[in-house]
Design a protein around this motif. Structure first.
Motif, mmCIF file in Angstrom:
data_model
loop_
_atom_site.group_PDB
_atom_site.id
_atom_site.type_symbol
_atom_site.label_atom_id
_atom_site.label_comp_id
_atom_site.label_asym_id
_atom_site.label_seq_id
_atom_site.Cartn_x
_atom_site.Cartn_y
_atom_site.Cartn_z
ATOM 1 N N PHE A 39 0.861 -1.177 0.000
ATOM 2 C CA PHE A 39 0.000 0.000 0.000
ATOM 3 C C PHE A 39 0.898 1.227 0.000
ATOM 4 C CE2 PHE A 39 -2.808 -3.271 1.563
ATOM 5 C CZ PHE A 39 -4.021 -2.951 0.987
ATOM 6 N N HIS A 40 0.462 2.274 -0.695
ATOM 7 C CA HIS A 40 1.239 3.523 -0.789
ATOM 8 C C HIS A 40 0.433 4.678 -0.210
ATOM 9 C CE1 HIS A 40 4.132 1.370 -3.208
ATOM 10 N NE2 HIS A 40 3.146 0.938 -3.968
ATOM 11 N N ASP A 42 -0.612 7.429 -1.288
ATOM 12 C CA ASP A 42 -1.628 8.085 -2.128
ATOM 13 C C ASP A 42 -2.663 7.106 -2.699
ATOM 14 O OD1 ASP A 42 0.228 6.856 -3.766
ATOM 15 O OD2 ASP A 42 0.235 8.450 -5.261
ATOM 16 N N ASP A 43 -2.648 5.840 -2.261
ATOM 17 C CA ASP A 43 -3.632 4.861 -2.739
ATOM 18 C C ASP A 43 -5.034 5.253 -2.291
ATOM 19 O OD1 ASP A 43 -1.769 3.238 -3.985
ATOM 20 O OD2 ASP A 43 -1.639 1.818 -2.318
ATOM 21 N N GLU A 44 -5.985 5.103 -3.218
ATOM 22 C CA GLU A 44 -7.391 5.362 -2.914
ATOM 23 C C GLU A 44 -8.161 4.053 -2.916
ATOM 24 O OE1 GLU A 44 -8.970 8.189 -5.704
ATOM 25 O OE2 GLU A 44 -7.571 9.751 -5.077
ATOM 26 N N CYS A 45 -9.168 3.985 -2.068
ATOM 27 C CA CYS A 45 -10.024 2.812 -1.990
ATOM 28 C C CYS A 45 -10.783 2.636 -3.302
ATOM 29 C CB CYS A 45 -11.004 2.951 -0.828
ATOM 30 S SG CYS A 45 -12.139 1.549 -0.660
ATOM 31 N N HIS A 46 -10.792 1.427 -3.823
ATOM 32 C CA HIS A 46 -11.485 1.119 -5.072
ATOM 33 C C HIS A 46 -12.995 1.370 -4.964
ATOM 34 C CE1 HIS A 46 -12.202 -0.862 -8.897
ATOM 35 N NE2 HIS A 46 -13.122 -1.621 -8.308
ATOM 36 N N GLN A 61 -7.085 -6.211 -0.597
ATOM 37 C CA GLN A 61 -6.782 -5.979 -2.001
ATOM 38 C C GLN A 61 -7.173 -7.197 -2.823
ATOM 39 O OE1 GLN A 61 -2.126 -6.767 -2.489
ATOM 40 N NE2 GLN A 61 -2.520 -4.991 -1.201
ATOM 41 N N GLN A 67 -3.691 -5.690 -12.547
ATOM 42 C CA GLN A 67 -3.950 -4.594 -11.614
ATOM 43 C C GLN A 67 -4.200 -5.086 -10.200
ATOM 44 O OE1 GLN A 67 -7.519 -2.394 -12.460
ATOM 45 N NE2 GLN A 67 -8.771 -4.203 -12.664
ATOM 46 N N ARG A 69 -6.707 -3.930 -7.059
ATOM 47 C CA ARG A 69 -7.750 -3.084 -6.486
ATOM 48 C C ARG A 69 -7.504 -3.075 -4.983
ATOM 49 N NH1 ARG A 69 -10.429 -6.293 -10.407
ATOM 50 N NH2 ARG A 69 -11.370 -5.012 -12.031
ATOM 51 N N LYS A 70 -7.387 -1.884 -4.424
ATOM 52 C CA LYS A 70 -7.086 -1.769 -2.995
ATOM 53 C C LYS A 70 -8.291 -1.193 -2.257
ATOM 54 C CE LYS A 70 -2.184 -1.179 -3.948
ATOM 55 N NZ LYS A 70 -1.009 -0.304 -3.789
#
Length: 186
Positions: A39-40, A42-46, A61, A67, A69-70
């Protein structure tokens, strides 16, 4: 000539039958396993678009060959997965093993296959959205967490939309009570 014809017909029949068996076997999709990803910041929830790392608790995830999806919480991952169109896709689901890291900072080095995990539902800890589901690789660790924090230990197949809605309702009631005198953790 007749025996040559029968030999050829027999060979052709075997070839067609073999091709049919191979084709049938080819139609069965073999489930592949894909590796988890970190996880980073700036990751946004899918599902909801929230910044994932701004919220406590284990995350989830769904990883494919193309890809990842987080999700900001395990509950959000389940909410997405339980949609009929998502249940038959070829992806691997991962969640944090909460035996490692802390509730505020789960360890990305300990992402586990969600289908093999133990989940503690209705714990007193807050997650990002709705129900807080704590995930564990070890059943004993899950049982100990449930004894300390409250909740019930379930397996992947036990979690459905009704359970998520019920647990979210419990969390909503707790949040409402917390806003009347108790400090709410964000």
């Amino acid at each position: 000539m007749k025996s040559l014809y029968l030999s050829g017909a027999r060979a052709l029949s075997i070839a067609v039958l073999s091709f049919g068996l191979v084709a049938c076997g080819g139609e069965e999709e073999i489930a592949k396993t894909f590796d988890p990803v970190a996880f980073h910041p700036d990751d946004e929830c899918h599902v909801c678009g929230m910044i994932i790392e701004e919220y406590p608790g284990p995350k989830g995830q769904a990883v494919t060959d193309k890809q990842a999806r987080k999700f900001c919480s395990v509950a959000e991952m389940f909410g997405w997965y339980l949609q009929p169109e998502n249940q038959h896709q070829n992806f691997t689901l991962y969640v944090h093993d909460m035996q490692h890291g802390s509730w505020d900072e789960p360890s990305d080095e300990h992402l586990i296959d969600a289908r093999q995990a133990y989940f503690v539902v209705a714990s007193t800890l807050q997650g990002a959205m709705g129900a807080a589901l704590a995930s564990f690789a070890d059943e004993h660790a899950a049982q100990q967490f449930a004894a300390e924090q409250g909740g019930q230990v379930l397996r992947f197949a036990d979690i459905d939309q009704a359970l998520l809605q019920s647990a979210a309702g419990t969390m909503h009631g707790m949040s409402h009570g917390m806003s009347h005198g108790m400090q709410q953790h964000h």
